[in-house]
Scaffold this motif. Structure first.
Motif, short mmCIF file in Angstrom:
data_model
loop_
_atom_site.label_atom_id
_atom_site.label_comp_id
_atom_site.label_asym_id
_atom_site.label_seq_id
_atom_site.Cartn_x
_atom_site.Cartn_y
_atom_site.Cartn_z
N PRO B 538 0.93 -1.60 -0.23
CA PRO B 538 -0.01 0.25 -0.37
C PRO B 538 0.91 1.40 0.00
CG PRO B 538 -0.39 -1.55 1.85
CD PRO B 538 0.55 -1.68 1.10
N TYR B 540 1.14 5.11 1.19
CA TYR B 540 0.52 6.27 2.43
C TYR B 540 1.67 6.49 2.90
CZ TYR B 540 2.48 2.90 5.37
OH TYR B 540 3.68 1.61 6.25
N PHE B 541 1.61 8.00 3.12
CA PHE B 541 1.91 8.99 3.87
C PHE B 541 3.35 8.54 4.31
CE2 PHE B 541 -0.19 7.43 7.62
CZ PHE B 541 1.31 7.43 8.51
N ALA B 542 3.76 7.65 4.68
CA ALA B 542 5.36 7.42 5.22
C ALA B 542 6.03 6.84 3.58
CB ALA B 542 5.12 6.31 6.52
N SER B 652 -3.22 -2.10 -1.67
CA SER B 652 -3.92 -2.14 -1.41
C SER B 652 -5.13 -0.94 -0.63
CB SER B 652 -4.58 -3.34 -0.30
OG SER B 652 -3.11 -3.26 1.05
N PHE B 653 -5.14 0.04 -0.33
CA PHE B 653 -5.40 1.34 -0.48
C PHE B 653 -4.94 2.40 -0.40
CE2 PHE B 653 -3.27 0.23 4.11
CZ PHE B 653 -2.61 1.28 4.41
N LEU B 654 -4.55 3.70 -0.64
CA LEU B 654 -3.94 4.82 -0.25
C LEU B 654 -4.62 6.27 0.09
CD1 LEU B 654 -4.14 5.84 -4.19
CD2 LEU B 654 -2.47 4.67 -3.20
N ASP B 655 -3.97 7.06 1.15
CA ASP B 655 -4.66 7.51 1.87
C ASP B 655 -4.44 8.68 1.10
OD1 ASP B 655 -1.54 8.45 1.98
OD2 ASP B 655 -2.08 8.75 4.36
N VAL B 656 -4.93 10.28 1.49
CA VAL B 656 -5.46 11.26 1.47
C VAL B 656 -3.42 11.76 0.76
CG1 VAL B 656 -5.79 13.88 1.65
CG2 VAL B 656 -7.32 12.13 2.43
N SER B 657 -2.51 11.80 1.57
CA SER B 657 -1.85 12.12 1.29
C SER B 657 -0.88 11.55 -0.11
CB SER B 657 -0.27 11.93 2.64
OG SER B 657 -0.85 12.52 3.60
N ARG B 660 -2.72 12.61 -3.09
CA ARG B 660 -2.33 14.12 -3.39
C ARG B 660 -1.13 14.04 -4.00
NH1 ARG B 660 -2.93 19.43 0.21
NH2 ARG B 660 -4.21 17.79 0.58
N LYS B 688 -13.04 4.69 -5.44
CA LYS B 688 -12.78 5.80 -4.40
C LYS B 688 -12.08 6.75 -5.05
CE LYS B 688 -10.25 6.31 0.10
NZ LYS B 688 -8.86 5.63 0.82
N CYS B 692 -12.52 10.72 -4.48
CA CYS B 692 -11.36 12.16 -4.34
C CYS B 692 -11.23 13.44 -5.06
CB CYS B 692 -9.76 11.69 -3.24
SG CYS B 692 -10.51 10.26 -2.20
#
Lengths: 759, 759
Positions: B538, B540-542, B652-657, B660, B688, B692
């Motif tokens: 996945p 994500y921000f990190a 499996s997922f993306l977050d908002v950070s 962008r 999704k 967004c």
């Protein structure tokens, strides 16, 4: 070369299991870097490396020689002067937050600029006091200085400037905290801990800065209303401050309140104008500077200090004070707070710097920033300043007025120097409430971030939750502890996101090699007796049981239960057979005894582990077809499943717990004669399983196939093949058959006699 | 139906983008459950549900009516008696750990059994004192009782049994802590917090129990050596105890040491025998019981107490003492400790219970277990017992001697009752060191878990790290804080595992639809100008910045840099063209001016944001081919990449950070005319992103393709098609061409005049 044939996807190749593919295409032997290799690279020495490290430790050595005097100097001078003026005002204002007399704010603004000029990697941030950090320092000062203070009147410590002993003590605490903060940042920087900033997501930073703005807002209330509010320590300090403010609201100094509201209004209006006519104005109107000059003049002219009893900046001794040695005892008392201050200061500075580094495309070095900020703080603390980072508004001024490099920062320092040594006394009649109003004027943008919540809710629930929780933590627990709790919570959301994967059953769509969620489309084809199960997330200790449950739900039965039922049934059959009570007839079995009841008890006394073992029918002269009718009184649930395909293309890792869990469930399926296939994994995955002794003679490494379609084709072929083979063998040996296997569940296995006997 | 053709994978279908597929196969409208729906289900009422809840709150109501008296009762009686005897000894021994006189251990063993009989969902665990919990209670007792104690001699509080006031105080603290622990467990249970156990991975439990065993080992030293060691509070308590023990090692009571070593040796030998001849022995040799009887007899016969000054169990008042009311003041002082005790107690009980529930295949209810344990503790605390959970060894006895249900537990309670009210006095001459030795005898298994480290290292580095860190945390910080830190660290490893994904560049192998890591195989085919990039975790921000960096490394250039260079070049070209200084010749450009230097400065003064905008050549009368030679002095790096495929099948997922960040990098690629395709995602993912507002007129939702191969075929076709189309148009309009486009980078676009002019 692949030749595209119109808009057609045409493929013809052998069906590949991972093993078959591996045989056909030999893998290159590739040396994967081990931890040792990384360490070696890390610890290796070379002239080049030494030079690079030296350069990275002294960034000025790389950018100053490339300085374009003709092109950049003018911009830097303009920017430096503007920023310097802002820094003077902010220094004075933020010193009040830090619970020290205003003039120390000028020192805190001056010294970091000198150090950062040499060591900083950002070209655009203006280092120095930052309201949130000043507040954090202020809270520590209030706690420690009041605890140990000789004065008993500690509640209004920040205002009792006459008490020079208390003031001395406050300065000592503030500088000690600053030095310790700097030391922590320096150590973290040397240990290359700059990478921690990746754990600050956008939602977290947004919520954290909003909460910081709320803290600043509340902290300035006492200056705007001219009330004596003690400093409280976290957690819940914000509520305590509010309670204190409202409990003595009747003591408000109306002159201060009116002045600050007027200033606030004017500042807001002009900021709006600056914003709206950004393109048309050559340079933003320096409204803060104008207001300061006016306010100082008015206050001096009308003698506000004595006429309205307002609190003014007061004595501005010109020149610097001698450096101090930090107090070791205070180190011990404040190390926790200093850690928070160090992290918050670095986080803020780095996040602002990274905005500009992205904008102007130059590299930032997190660890070097830590070192630079650390040395800034150590130096500042030694010269009686307090901990700083960067103020968003001031950095904005430096960049927007055309600052190109830290030369602008150096020039700001010159402005500060002039104020400190020469014209500082001019600011003496300025009201403190004016400083507070000017500080508040910059918060609008940050407070507007509340709108983020709604946007995040629509986009991503987890991010929204991070925002809300971070805000609550930072407000309630204070910024230091709040940041720690928020980061912890945020990391937890990563676990949440993967913990409850949306597992699904796939089926073929369009009769080609496309498999989609069975529930999503009509007209899907699911091969009979085959389940395709997809898990769209890594599997690990926290979701292995969830995965198992979903898998059991998907196939519709628990393999363990079936296995046990079958093993129990087998025992009964074996017993009956031994006793000669089992007669096999063309129509099935006839059990000639009703002695099954007694055997029940005996079975119960058996160790249940035995029932979990593989079904062993080697000693029986017949095979058992579990889905056919079994002898009287023996009931075993029938299952139609013969193959299970697990789509693991999104399972990016397994841990030891999940590996064991996975193996158990695979074993259970294998033991009830369901073939399991795993598809979509990469080679590393299989290698890792092999290394962990995942495979044995039940769960074999031949279960891996490249794609779902490969596995499905393999299954179809195998079933086809085995059926046709059994047909042909049946045909060939028909002459030996003397009963027809209609609904009898047992079938004699090949014995020594070359006659395959079927009942 | 799919017809397998031999062992061949044969597919012919259209190339599908996600959109094309969506048009051909309409998705079913499916109602996804929202949070509200879940809440509705959760809060709905029905008779059935009420009945189920009632039954789940009183498990005995479901299992007792089904009790098979004839078959189970005998086993339960045998098991109950054996377990009861063990419980007596352990109760006495663990009471010493809890810093209360031994007889209270019997109460602590007795009361939980009664409650758990009615409320517990596990049929095999034996609830009651657990050494680690007893130690945790003991630490609190030592701290609180000594702090507030009237006696000044607090250091040897656990032994100064003459001081009845201190003893009274100790009991009060112990019982209060127990009641509070029970309350916490009860509340957590009612709030259905039983699910937290999923966060305890196997590695963590293994390391935690090993550390607990070490704690127990150290805690028993003082009894074996008969030293007066004060109780220390965490963290670092274990080191303080060791220091205290070794600093007074010369005071060791030799009689106690010798007795306990002998007992320990004999117990070890017999346990080994029990283990080795497990199958042959009808029932394990009850060596603890035998040794107790012998030791008591010897101690009584030779009057060890007075002859060697050993410490004995001492006064055993027969009967129970009246219940007490907990002290509210102590509640406040110990709530943190109680929370740890509650969690540790529950974790241990649940992990042991789940071993048996798996073995015998019956369901456990985590939350009900919490409620049961909570009520057990409240009840026990009220009757002067101390907090319990389950001891591994005692549960082992209950299960291995044939216990079938909690009826065995009830019978153990009867044994305890007999000892408490009648024959307890017989144990008075027993040495405390014997109790300590017997407690140590059971630790071997747990201490052997050290071997786990090596095994885990080979299997999974992260799991090994979890083991080591959990062990260190639990040893250094103590069990309560250590457990919290370990769980936190363990969750962090989940982040680590996904934070640095092994991104790879894929290429076609075998010329079919298989794509593998380019580095792994030889003879790969990578279509020209196409990069296939796979991210196996996945985003994500990190790790979004890590992902970006890896992507840039893989393609070999930073799209932003290229974009800026091109935009700069475009400005120059536009300027030259305006000034009429640009002459287009068949061979390329001739720039007739050397006025480029001056424009450099002007460009620098431009806002850099402009350079990040899409390249707009609409106003130019010619097209620019950036990979061809550009006019003199204008250098733009050439790139051969025209298409980038991102394999997101494991994202499996993306977050908002990350969304962008991803959008930014995709935009940059699109702006330098690199087509980006994303493949392997499921439909939810695209939905999704759409929600967004990920898509605009640069990053379109047509970039999604089903598989890598679909995207590759699409690209090949598009390139082929566009080339052939341009050829044909060239052919058609050849008559208008008057220069040949050999190496000139500019090409006139179609103007109003119907002549396509090419240079």
């Amino acid at each position: 070369m692949i030749e595209p044939i119109g808009n057609q996807y045409v493929v013809a190749r052998p069906v590949y299991s991972a093993n078959a593919f591996g045989e056909e295409h030999k893998k290159k032997l590739r040396h994967h870097k081990t931890l040792l290799d990384h360490l070696k690279v890390c610890c290796s020495c070379s002239t080049q490396k030494a030079k690079r490290i030296a350069l990275s430790l002294l960034p000025i050595a790389s950018w100053l020689p490339a300085y374009k005097v003709k092109e950049w100097l003018l911009s830097d001078i303009v920017s430096g002067i503007s920023t310097g003026l802002v820094a003077v005002l902010q220094g004075l204002a933020f010193a009040l937050l830090a619970n020290v007399p205003p003039r120390y704010g000028l020192y805190a603004a001056f010294f970091p600029l000198l150090i950062y000029f040499f060591l900083g990697t950002s070209r655009h941030i203006s280092v120095g006091p930052f309201p949130v950090l000043s507040m954090m320092v202020g809270a520590v000062v209030a706690r420690v200085a009041s605890e140990d203070s000789v004065s008993v009147d500690t509640s209004n410590s920040s205002l009792s400037s006459n008490d020079s002993l208390l003031e001395e003590r406050q300065i000592m605490v503030a500088t000690t905290v600053t030095v310790l903060t700097g030391l922590i940042q320096l150590v973290l920087g040397v240990l290359r801990f700059g990478f921690v900033v990746v754990y600050l997501s956008e939602s977290l930073i947004s919520a954290f800065t909003t909460a910081a703005a709320v803290h600043v807002l509340v902290s300035q209330l006492k200056f705007m209303l001219q009330l004596t509010v003690p400093s409280f320590t976290d957690p819940f300090s914000i509520f305590k401050v509010l309670q204190s403010v409202f409990s003595q609201i009747e003591k408000t100094n109306i002159a201060d309140l009116v002045t600050s509201l007027i200033i606030l209004f004017i500042v807001f209006v002009f900021k709006e104008i600056n914003q709206r006519y950004k393109t048309k104005l050559p340079v933003p109107i320096p409204i803060e500077l104008i207001m300061t000059v006016i306010a100082t003049g008015v206050s001096y002219g009308f003698d506000f200090e004595h006429r309205f009893n307002v609190s003014v900046v007061g004595e501005m001794r010109s020149g610097f004070e001698p450096p101090t040695t930090p107090d070791m005892q205070i180190f011990q008392d404040t190390i926790g707070d200093c850690f928070s201050i160090a992290i918050v200061g670095f986080s803020v500075a780095f996040s602002v710097a990274s905005v500009y580094s992205l904008k102007y495309d130059y590299p930032l070095d997190g660890s070097q920033e830590l070192i630079a900020l650390g040395l800034c703080n150590i130096f500042t603390g030694s010269f009686r300043g307090f901990a700083g980072s960067t103020a968003l508004s001031r950095s904005g001024v430096q960049e927007s007025t055309g600052g190109k490099t830290q030369v602008a920062g150096l020039l700001s320092a010159v402005i500060l120097l002039i104020v400190v040594v020469a014209i500082g006394f001019l600011l003496e009649p300025l009201q403190r409430s004016v400083l507070a109003a000017l500080a508040l004027g910059n918060l609008k943008g940050m407070l507007m971030q509340f709108a983020e919540v709604g946007r995040l809710w629509r986009k991503d629930k987890y991010d929204c939750l991070i925002w809300i929780m971070t805000f609550i933590f930072a407000i309630v627990l204070g910024l230091g502890l709040g940041l720690a709790a928020s980061v912890g919570f945020q990391l937890l959301t990563i676990v949440f996101r993967t913990q409850f994967p949306k597992c699904s059953t796939l089926a073929n769509i369009g009769r080609s090699n496309i498999y989609k969620n069975k529930k999503d489309y009509s007209d899907m084809y699911e091969p009979e007796g085959v389940k395709i199960f997809r898990c769209p997330s890594p599997i690990y200790f926290a979701n292995i049981n969830f995965f198992k449950q979903k898998l059991i739900d998907a196939v519709g039965f628990s393999p363990l239960r079936i296995l046990r039922k079958r093993n129990k049934a087998l025992k009964k059959i074996r017993k009956l057979q031994k006793q000669g009570l089992l007669q096999v007839t063309p129509k099935g079995f006839i059990c000639t005894a009703d002695g099954l009841k007694d055997s029940d008890e005996e079975l119960d006394n058996n160790h249940i582990e035995e029932l979990d073992q593989p079904i062993n029918t080697a000693d029986l002269p017949f095979q058992i077809d579990w889905n056919a009718d079994l002898p009287l009184n023996i009931a075993v649930p029938r299952i139609s499943l013969h193959s299970l395909i697990l789509d693991f293309s999104a399972v990016s890792f397994l841990d030891v717990s999940s590996m064991r869990g996975l193996k158990t469930i695979l074993q259970e399926f294998v033991r009830i004669q369901v073939d399991v296939y795993i598809v979509g994994t990469d080679d590393d995955f299989i290698e890792k399983l092999a290394r962990c002794e995942f495979f044995d003679n039940e769960v074999k490494d031949s279960i891996f196939f490249l794609t779902i379609h490969d596995a499905v084709l393999h299954i179809l072929m195998k079933k086809d093949y085995s059926t046709s083979k059994s047909y042909s063998s049946q045909e060939k040996e028909m002459k030996f058959d003397f009963t027809i296997n209609t609904n009898g569940g047992l079938r004699y296995r090949e014995c020594q006699v070359p006659v395959e006997t079927k009942f």
